[in-house]
Design a protein around this motif. Sequence first.
Motif, short mmCIF file in Angstrom:
data_model
loop_
_atom_site.label_atom_id
_atom_site.label_comp_id
_atom_site.label_asym_id
_atom_site.label_seq_id
_atom_site.Cartn_x
_atom_site.Cartn_y
_atom_site.Cartn_z
N ASP A 29 -1.91 5.11 1.91
CA ASP A 29 -2.31 4.67 3.26
C ASP A 29 -1.92 3.20 3.47
OD1 ASP A 29 -3.53 4.06 5.65
OD2 ASP A 29 -5.57 4.10 4.83
N ARG A 34 -4.31 -0.05 2.40
CA ARG A 34 -4.81 0.32 1.06
C ARG A 34 -3.71 0.31 0.00
NH1 ARG A 34 -9.80 2.30 -0.23
NH2 ARG A 34 -11.24 1.67 1.37
N THR A 35 -2.51 -0.13 0.38
CA THR A 35 -1.45 -0.30 -0.63
C THR A 35 -1.23 -1.80 -0.83
OG1 THR A 35 0.23 -0.26 1.10
CG2 THR A 35 -0.24 1.82 0.02
N TRP A 363 -7.76 3.31 -3.38
CA TRP A 363 -6.78 2.22 -3.34
C TRP A 363 -5.52 2.63 -4.10
CZ3 TRP A 363 -7.85 -1.59 -0.09
CH2 TRP A 363 -9.18 -1.85 0.22
N ASN A 382 -3.31 -6.02 5.06
CA ASN A 382 -4.43 -5.95 4.10
C ASN A 382 -5.65 -6.73 4.58
OD1 ASN A 382 -1.83 -6.26 1.79
ND2 ASN A 382 -3.12 -4.45 1.85
N VAL A 385 -9.12 -5.11 5.38
CA VAL A 385 -9.85 -4.41 4.31
C VAL A 385 -10.03 -5.27 3.06
CG1 VAL A 385 -9.22 -2.07 5.07
CG2 VAL A 385 -7.69 -3.32 3.53
N TYR A 389 -12.06 -4.44 -0.46
CA TYR A 389 -11.36 -4.40 -1.74
C TYR A 389 -12.11 -5.25 -2.77
CZ TYR A 389 -7.58 -4.72 -5.22
OH TYR A 389 -6.85 -4.66 -6.39
N ASP A 392 -15.18 -3.61 -3.90
CA ASP A 392 -14.87 -2.47 -4.78
C ASP A 392 -14.44 -2.95 -6.17
OD1 ASP A 392 -15.52 -0.73 -2.80
OD2 ASP A 392 -13.47 -0.09 -2.33
#
Length: 482
Positions: A29, A34-35, A363, A382, A385, A389, A392
């Motif tokens: 994604d 998410r990359t 992720w 990015n 998010v 991240y 997480d």
Amino acid sequence: MERAQLSKTGIDGEALLEQMRAMKGDDADFVGGRTWSMVYWPGDEHHHVTERANNLFLATNGLNPFAFKSLRRMEREVVQMTAGLLTGPETTVGTMTSGGTESILLAVHTYRERARARWPWIRHPEMVVPETIHVAFDKAAHYFGVRLRKIPVGPDKRADVRAMRRAIGRNTIAIAASAPQYAHGVVDPIEELAAIAEKKRIPFHVDACFGGFILPFLERLGHPIPSWDFRVPGVTSISADVHKYGYAPKGASVLVYRDMSYLRHQFFVSTDWPGGVYVSPTMQGTRPGGCIAGAWASMMHMGEEGYLALAAQALEGATRLRAGLAAIPEIRMLGAGHSTIVTWTCDGVDTYAVADQLAEKGWSVDRQQKPPSIHCTVNASNLPVLDTYLADVAEAVALVKANPELAKEGEAAMYGMMAKVPVRRLVSSSVRKVMEQMYAHDGGDGDLDELESDDWMSKMVDKYGPAVIDGLDRIRAMGGRR
Ligand SMILES: Cc1ncc(COP(=O)(O)O)c(C=O)c1O
């Protein structure tokens, strides 16, 4: 897996596109941020402009520049605009290529050809490079029969200038370094290396595939970056990818040389083919016109202001990410932060097990080795998010700290072992096996987990127990590497 077959009547276009949209469902994604590599997402508006530009020239072929003058003009202008960004002098010349790897393959090939013409007594050509140089140089060396002399880097992950100088010898046809290198995002000491190259009268390629379209804008934003471009005398060529921070559709890089005395060795000419006299500037035969048009449109549409705005956001993201990660006590940052790459490792907690936890949270995770580490290329996409991240990561680190046995499970066990096995040939043969399975006539999507099922690593663990991993560590410590 059932063998795919050509449909008899062809499938309705709309139905087909619907099916393809559904196929994308399990892909990484990147639009949602998410990359942390592979895709440089510029946002919908820019994407649609380059998509339409690409489509406009989808069927065209840059193979014959006399037939498609539009493509020749766009390629020339992409090269010139890129040369401007890289501060090339008036004499700078170059070509577009299909990507960073092709640019690097060509640079190595060009310098080998140049050496053949100028120094015909060199029978075993060598290039001296830092060990952190992109793996495309290994590929080039392998394809073109050039020996790469890889020199260990210093503790700051930058090329060791003195060691590189010492490695230059009678067979050296060129040296190369990065701005920045992919693994840790640091810019090598280009000025110092260029001074050596100039003194020894050998060419010097700077791999700015990653940096070519971001470092010039970071510099304008006041971010401190060691000198690396054509302002440094002694730099003879630079590769810069438009399909990375140039935000062009995939399939576009630029390879520029200080002047024609280098580029001329890149061209391929065959005069005896029954199909006619054949001349080709790059490795490709057919050159997809869409890639050239997409790159041109991307640069024209973005302009300096567009690139500056996205660079500012990527830099803000990288700075926040670096600070957030550094605040987690178990995390140690690698690299000096010259660019928008953030690389981190864990002390006292298994990095690969943390990576597994992040993957479970959705992720895309880039695992690196020597030492085990995680790579993040930061983009504007990015930013929304970033805090999620960081939260997480903190949670994953805490979980693995409380449950160290997680290091022996899932992909962590496999990556851990691959990084530790001293006989790299064994790792290579296992990974080749996975490729053979993936590309077999009945092959599927390929899965690194398959390494665990039938190969030597699990056999070794089965035979000797998990302690074999510590044993391998000790062998490595004794100097058993490679
Ligand atoms: C520094 C550097 N050089 C070369 C390459 C290879 O580029 P490509 O994947 O477009 O072939 C990359 C890709 O990430 C890179 O970061």
